[in-house]
Design a protein around this motif. Structure first.
Motif, PDB file in Angstrom:
ATOM      1  N   LYS A 139       0.834  -1.203   0.000  1.00 17.29           N
ATOM      2  CA  LYS A 139       0.000   0.000   0.000  1.00 17.29           C
ATOM      3  C   LYS A 139       0.872   1.257   0.000  1.00 17.29           C
ATOM      4  N   ARG A 140       1.934   1.202   0.747  1.00 16.19           N
ATOM      5  CA  ARG A 140       2.798   2.369   0.862  1.00 16.19           C
ATOM      6  C   ARG A 140       3.359   2.792  -0.490  1.00 16.19           C
ATOM      7  N   LEU A 141       3.786   1.821  -1.263  1.00 14.26           N
ATOM      8  CA  LEU A 141       4.327   2.119  -2.594  1.00 14.26           C
ATOM      9  C   LEU A 141       3.266   2.791  -3.464  1.00 14.26           C
ATOM     10  N   ALA A 142       2.071   2.234  -3.437  1.00 17.75           N
ATOM     11  CA  ALA A 142       0.995   2.815  -4.238  1.00 17.75           C
ATOM     12  C   ALA A 142       0.693   4.235  -3.770  1.00 17.75           C
ATOM     13  N   ASP A 143       0.618   4.407  -2.462  1.00 18.37           N
ATOM     14  CA  ASP A 143       0.348   5.749  -1.915  1.00 18.37           C
ATOM     15  C   ASP A 143       1.398   6.754  -2.356  1.00 18.37           C
ATOM     16  N   THR A 144       2.667   6.330  -2.271  1.00 14.11           N
ATOM     17  CA  THR A 144       3.751   7.244  -2.647  1.00 14.11           C
ATOM     18  C   THR A 144       3.665   7.612  -4.119  1.00 14.11           C
ATOM     19  N   MET A 145       3.394   6.628  -4.956  1.00 14.18           N
ATOM     20  CA  MET A 145       3.278   6.913  -6.388  1.00 14.18           C
ATOM     21  C   MET A 145       2.134   7.882  -6.668  1.00 14.18           C
ATOM     22  N   GLU A 146       1.011   7.637  -6.005  1.00 16.92           N
ATOM     23  CA  GLU A 146      -0.135   8.531  -6.214  1.00 16.92           C
ATOM     24  C   GLU A 146       0.242   9.962  -5.810  1.00 16.92           C
ATOM     25  N   GLU A 147       0.888  10.061  -4.672  1.00 14.84           N
ATOM     26  CA  GLU A 147       1.259  11.381  -4.151  1.00 14.84           C
ATOM     27  C   GLU A 147       2.236  12.085  -5.100  1.00 14.84           C
ATOM     28  N   ILE A 148       3.198  11.327  -5.602  1.00 13.15           N
ATOM     29  CA  ILE A 148       4.160  11.905  -6.553  1.00 13.15           C
ATOM     30  C   ILE A 148       3.428  12.370  -7.813  1.00 13.15           C
ATOM     31  N   GLY A 149       2.531  11.544  -8.302  1.00 17.41           N
ATOM     32  CA  GLY A 149       1.765  11.921  -9.495  1.00 17.41           C
ATOM     33  C   GLY A 149       0.984  13.203  -9.277  1.00 17.41           C
ATOM     34  N   LEU A 150       0.346  13.307  -8.117  1.00 14.43           N
ATOM     35  CA  LEU A 150      -0.501  14.475  -7.839  1.00 14.43           C
ATOM     36  C   LEU A 150       0.307  15.712  -7.477  1.00 14.43           C
ATOM     37  N   SER A 151       1.614  15.507  -7.202  1.00 12.18           N
ATOM     38  CA  SER A 151       2.448  16.672  -6.858  1.00 12.18           C
ATOM     39  C   SER A 151       2.737  17.526  -8.098  1.00 12.18           C
ATOM     40  N   GLY A 152       2.494  16.962  -9.285  1.00  7.16           N
ATOM     41  CA  GLY A 152       2.713  17.755 -10.504  1.00  7.16           C
ATOM     42  C   GLY A 152       4.165  18.049 -10.792  1.00  7.16           C
TER      43      GLY A 152
END
Lengths: 472, 472, 472, 472
Positions: free
Chosen positions: C405-418
């Motif tokens: 889950k952590r990996l997915a969360d981090t990827m999502e966050e990076i994606g949304l950081s623009g």
């Protein structure tokens, strides 16, 4: 009192423990979740006979409540005891999956009586304990109507299973036990001394009933689809005389009028006679005072005179015939156990051979007349009323109306302390408190109470009252 | 059998009615909603003694079921009967609002035992009838958890009140009675002869338990919030040995492992011992075979040897102390009635003075060995198993596996016809059928059954089997 | 992307507030009870076009999720926008008590399609928002069956009204909202990558379905009365491809076999197509992949391309004809509002004129092939699967299986950081996480996504993955 | 009317179908379960502007109901339409998981207003459709109270999801949909023209409220544990002016007194302003007439002037702060969709820039004065009342009291036939019927209705009345 053996002569089971030791044990191992600890120091009783309980010191307590009317025929009633012992000798046990004669005879006796008196064919389904019979009645209602919600009365009490609690008015019984999706819609009972609507009986024209009837006038009152005449509530659970609620007695025309409203909308009337049945009110069923035949009657308690419990429902044939309520519909291990049926059969025989329809009202009238005399002396006695030997006395402030729970509590405590001295010896008095404001003595003396015992009861009651008033 | 009086000498209540007349009356006035009419022609019994029931012609029926285990200590057990009669002489009745010695002693005896054996302080709350005690346990659970939903077992049976029906697996018990908003989530019981998952016991590694545990792995399995560790289900209702479900016996390590899972998520374990308690399985509680202490135990039936019913719950102190389960939490008229407590106390004394922990398993082993011998002769006997004197025999097709309800039904009917001839006279055999496929004889003989009586039972069983097989 | 106007040229509503000021305002006046604050710092977007969202700095975010599949036809789709504006000019408002042409045409278009493709006459009932349509479906089920309980899938999601929450698997959605007396019985979905039973797809022989079927073998499994063939559960709510649950795709033969079981016991199949309908999976309804016609279909979201919401149910004639579902059965103010129906009609026209049945699977295959290539490079990509343009990617530990889950969360966050830089400029990537273990990217790109945009998405995804892995 | 474009000039979507053809299609493919078929021949409308609807022949219908008050600001309001089109150009779509400026501004505008006017900090939670917002309010109540049951008014209407139906008085909405375990306890609304208790307003001294208060006097009235002061009902759902119930207006002192009772027992007041909010009654919220701040307000309909629906709840901070109502508490796809928030924001701006607090009551007074003049001529007009532009007219028998549903139905039908001739051309009149006896016209004209249009409305109403009376 001639029919009961003298309890004082009974064999005594030797016990090495004092009351204090027993109470200590009780404090450790008994759940306090029942009603024993409603009082600070509960009484321990060890014998009983006729109208009396005896504690372990031999102090005699006159019991005016008789186990919430389970003991209609007196404690330690020899004839009933003997019936039990006969059955214990012969067929003490039998799985309820098999038949025994007493079950059949008792059912026939109860249902046959309804055929004769109410001209209504029906059947008896037995269970054990009033709540379980009540649950069976809920099944009959749901089976018939396909809906589960019911009306019931404010002040009504129908037991403590979850199903019975849902239709018992007091929220306290549901408060800690989750969501009750079958909570009844509670309707004001015609408790005329304290009318919910502030009306007076002589001019009210049954306003409370008219308000109930009004609910069916518009779908927006929330109970009926006027297009289909289907009501959201499948039945109305009634006590003709409220028990735990405080022995309120409805006006005589009330239930017949109510039944008309219910019939108009195909709503069943279920009559809970667990506390008031078996001549407590001077008729076999309390509802018989009201010229109406309910669709279902639930009974229990006094059928075995408080011995081996048996309860049951009578229902109209169309509700309970094997076609609609077939094998396996409901069941419990002890539902028609042979000791219970033998006891019930003996009680039915006693009823047949007695003239309770005359005796009970007569004793009731005498009791009330004595209470009314007291009322004249003590303004704190707010209401005295009764039907048969179901009697109510409301303790109030001096205005004779404002409920005085404290006074009732103090009197009960004094009675149970066993320190009254009326009649020349130390005595106790067993009273029980009910009612919406917990200020009402609900009295249900033995059917065999004598005039002298009533007089004694009145004297003890007055002594307790005087002492309580002194405490202030 | 020496302890029970000879029933044949008992006084006979004269009855003028024939069986046919009685059955006609029954057809008219008795509800058929109980379990009597599961068979076409119900038996009428009139006497009982030891392991035997007697019909009105004096035909003797060997009873291998003993009222679903309510009659553990034999019919018409003189010592127990005498305890009842003593109490009837002295304190036959007492409102449960007041204390009597036997109640306190019985609670102390039961809870004290738990203190010694399980090192767990708790309390006893009495009621009348197993279902009502079960309802009390639901109140304890809801009070503690603030939630109402529970897990229960497929095949589980907990009674017939609405609340108990909601957690009893069979939908048939709910079908006609409206919506059950507290329906349990039913989990496969480790019924290894017919594993729900098609596994074999020797290689399954408790797969069924692992599947249950899996439910807690993801919130999407629907039972837990993993963030708060709150489970939607407040308790798990278990029968250590399933009763009505067919006397299934879980693997020995099952319940301890289950309890670990439950503890992890703060889910209470409620152990329904109504049928299996009081040494039916060779231990006081059936759950004691499984090295685990439940949070709540529900009991009833055999505590009074099928006489005046009394039931109850034991709960851990934290669940039932007066602080959380205070006065007035629940209640019923007959909840700790003096005849019931006196009977219970006598039963507890008998248990103390006996060696049922040795005797019951010994008799059980002998019974099973005889059944296993039969099994070798008749492939239709699919499964024979037992714990103490709780025995199960599955009737199957010739393959020894496909359930054969018809065969079981026929054998039961032949047994109840009273026409078996083993042992040289006309006899009957009382069997009861349970199980998921209604093909299982659940046997619960008297603890006082002798080796000769077991042998007789086996012979009668075989005769019934042979006759049933002949019918085809 | 040719069909959508260039969002950058749109008129801009001047706003004096910075993002920080807006977030401060949001923290003060907005409920945080919706899903915005699942992330620590929520994004503010101000424009959209085609596959892209734009924040207030003009940063472009490639959206691979398209509003949980509500935006199937691309953001700011000119043709659909124009249809809305036409309706706004003409009949922007009309009480749903009166008819307008677009409502009738849209219903005819949807129900007519079912007549042609499934040879099943039915009707459309509109509402607004998927949950409300879902509630309407519950009414249809209850109306038909007279029972309220239903089966639903573990991992299933059907909305957040109380009624929809009761049949949505996650307990978290019910936890704080009291008792849910209509909680569904949740059945394992054939989520083969993580089989509930630990089976492998190539050898399981649909074991999960067989286990479901087994429930009907004995009344003791708790769901059926075998004598009456009445099931306690009136319907089975399914998503052919699970949405929120993580875009799980059932084996192709699954639903036809399931329907056979359900039909055998008169259990309705309700197909929730709110997320997967309108060609998301390459067919009009996702269930069409499975050769089965459900009894009821619930739809919403993409019917208006995420504009003015309209939702609805299609039901077989026998369930919804005026005879059984008459006037006033259900209703809501905006249920068939004219802007929604005009949008729906335009979407239906686009569908007719397009070849999504070919285009969507083609793009899906290309997308999956690119994801599978990535999977070969990164063992942390555990599962890649898809149906049409409903795609799933499970992020795992290095073993390719343990949910991360952590990996997915981090990827999502990076994606949304623009802050991604693939393609030579600062970009963002919109991903959404679902699944039983919250480790699954559920991707639902625009149907008009180009190969170049898929390639861009893959590159951005890889960049986010690399950066996330570096963080460790 | 200057603000709305002339609908007659709008582009026309060519349609080849006649009304008859459309109705035939509708009869085949549309569910009749909504409210369209309450009338025999439903109208098809194709355009709208200001106070008018137009059918496909161009016949003009004066609308005195305006979509149950969703269209407060007139049909085809150019300013509001333009706001929508601006948003469609820029950000027509955005998943509600992400933020956009208009959402924040709208929440701030609504909650900020409560801070200023009621001195109460709170937050806004958006949803789509009034029922869904209502369901969110139920979640807030349950979250806070840990109980699910609520009070609501007889005559109250709160929507048609299962949860909303449970607290909506009419049983017809529940009748066919199973058991409703959260059915509200319905309390008489102060509908003084037809007092539930038969009282007169000038002498009643708020008897109805006193009766409600009386429920808390004894635990036996079934709603409260007096020892703990915990009420079985967690909240009271109110409409300050009943909507569907018939635009009943409570006495001005009613709700402040009610709130005192509720506060005494920690019962929340939830104010449903879905129909009456946004100045329909001449104040922002209808409840503002009653000097009381509810704990929760539910709103919807007119916030977007009947365009792209958005609804919501405002709740006091303690009920909705992130601490108690955290991320993921509830959610829906379209809950704060950008078109809806843009529309809401424009409506809020219009409200700020207008003087509805003066204009609406002024127009209402004029309308009522004209209706009262009619009332003098026609005894069949039983009651005329209004608050702002929420107006009620009860059609009765000649006695001016007995409800005359038939007369109201006939007038509605005549109005919708489009055959009135007042003003020199063929016209229609849109009326809607509500009320407990379905005899009440509930009128909710556009806020921009002119005096001339009111006069026209009165004339058309009179013409319809005269024609209906002639029919007899």
């Amino acid at each position: 009192m001639s029919k009961v053996k003298n309890a004082k002569n009974g064999t005594q089971l030797k016990s090495q423990m004092t009351d204090e030791e027993l109470l200590k044990l009780e404090a450790k191992y008994c759940s306090w979740g029942d009603t024993v600890h409603y009082v600070d120091k509960p009484n321990i009783f060890s014998e009983c006979a006729g109208c009396y309980l005896y504690d372990r010191n031999g102090t005699e307590f006159l019991d005016l409540q008789m186990w919430y009317s389970a003991g209609n025929f007196g404690y330690n009633n020899k004839r009933i005891n003997d019936a039990l012992i006969r059955q214990v000798d012969k067929l003490p046990q039998l799985a309820c999956q098999y038949l025994h004669e007493e079950k059949i005879r008792l059912a026939a006796s109860l249902a046959g009586r309804m055929e004769r008196t109410a001209e209504e064919k029906g059947r008896i389904h037995f269970n054990v304990g009033g709540s379980q019979a009540l649950e069976d009645s809920l099944k009959l209602v749901r089976r018939q109507a396909g809906r589960s919600l019911v009306f019931a009365f404010m002040g009504g009490y129908h037991g403590r299973t979850l199903g019975a609690s849902a239709i018992t008015s007091s929220f306290r019984y549901r408060e800690h036990y989750g969501h009750f999706g079958e909570r009844a819609l509670f309707v004001p009972f015609p408790y005329c001394f304290r009318c919910f609507y502030g009306k007076k009986r002589d001019s009210c024209d049954l306003y409370c009933l008219k308000q109930f009837e009004k609910l069916f006038e518009s779908e927006y009152y929330g109970v009926i689809d006027r297009k289909t005449n289907v009501c959201e509530f499948a039945a109305f659970y009634v006590e003709a005389v409220q028990g735990t609620g405080g022995y309120q007695i409805a006006p005589r025309e009330y239930f017949a009028e109510l039944k008309k409203v219910l019939d108009r909308h195909n709503i069943l009337m279920v009559d809970d006679e667990i506390q008031m049945g078996f001549f407590r009110t001077g008729k076999f069923w309390a509802i018989e005072h009201f010229d109406v035949t309910p669709d279902i009657i639930v009974f229990g308690k006094a059928l075995t005179n408080g011995m081996n419990p048996i309860s049951g429902v009578w229902a109209k044939e169309k509700l309970i015939s094997p076609k609609v309520f077939g094998p396996g519909s409901t069941h419990s291990t002890f539902s028609s156990n042979p000791q219970g049926t033998a006891l019930g059969l003996e009680v039915m025989k006693i009823i047949e051979e007695s003239d309770f329809a005359v005796e009970v009202p007569k004793k009731g009238r005498y009791f009330i007349s004595r209470l009314k005399s007291l009322q004249k002396k003590y303004p704190q006695i707010g209401d005295v009323d009764g039907l048969g030997l179901a009697l109510r006395v409301e303790m109030c402030e001096k205005d004779g109306f404002t409920p005085n729970k404290r006074l009732a509590d103090t009197m009960e405590e004094i009675g149970l302390s066993g320190t009254l001295s009326t009649g020349g010896k130390k005595r106790g008095l067993v009273l029980d408190i009910g009612g919406y404001y917990k200020n009402t003595f609900t009295m249900a003396p033995s059917f065999y109470i004598t005039q002298e015992e009533i007089d004694l009861g009145i004297d003890l009651f007055e002594e307790a009252l005087i002492r309580a008033l002194k405490r202030g």
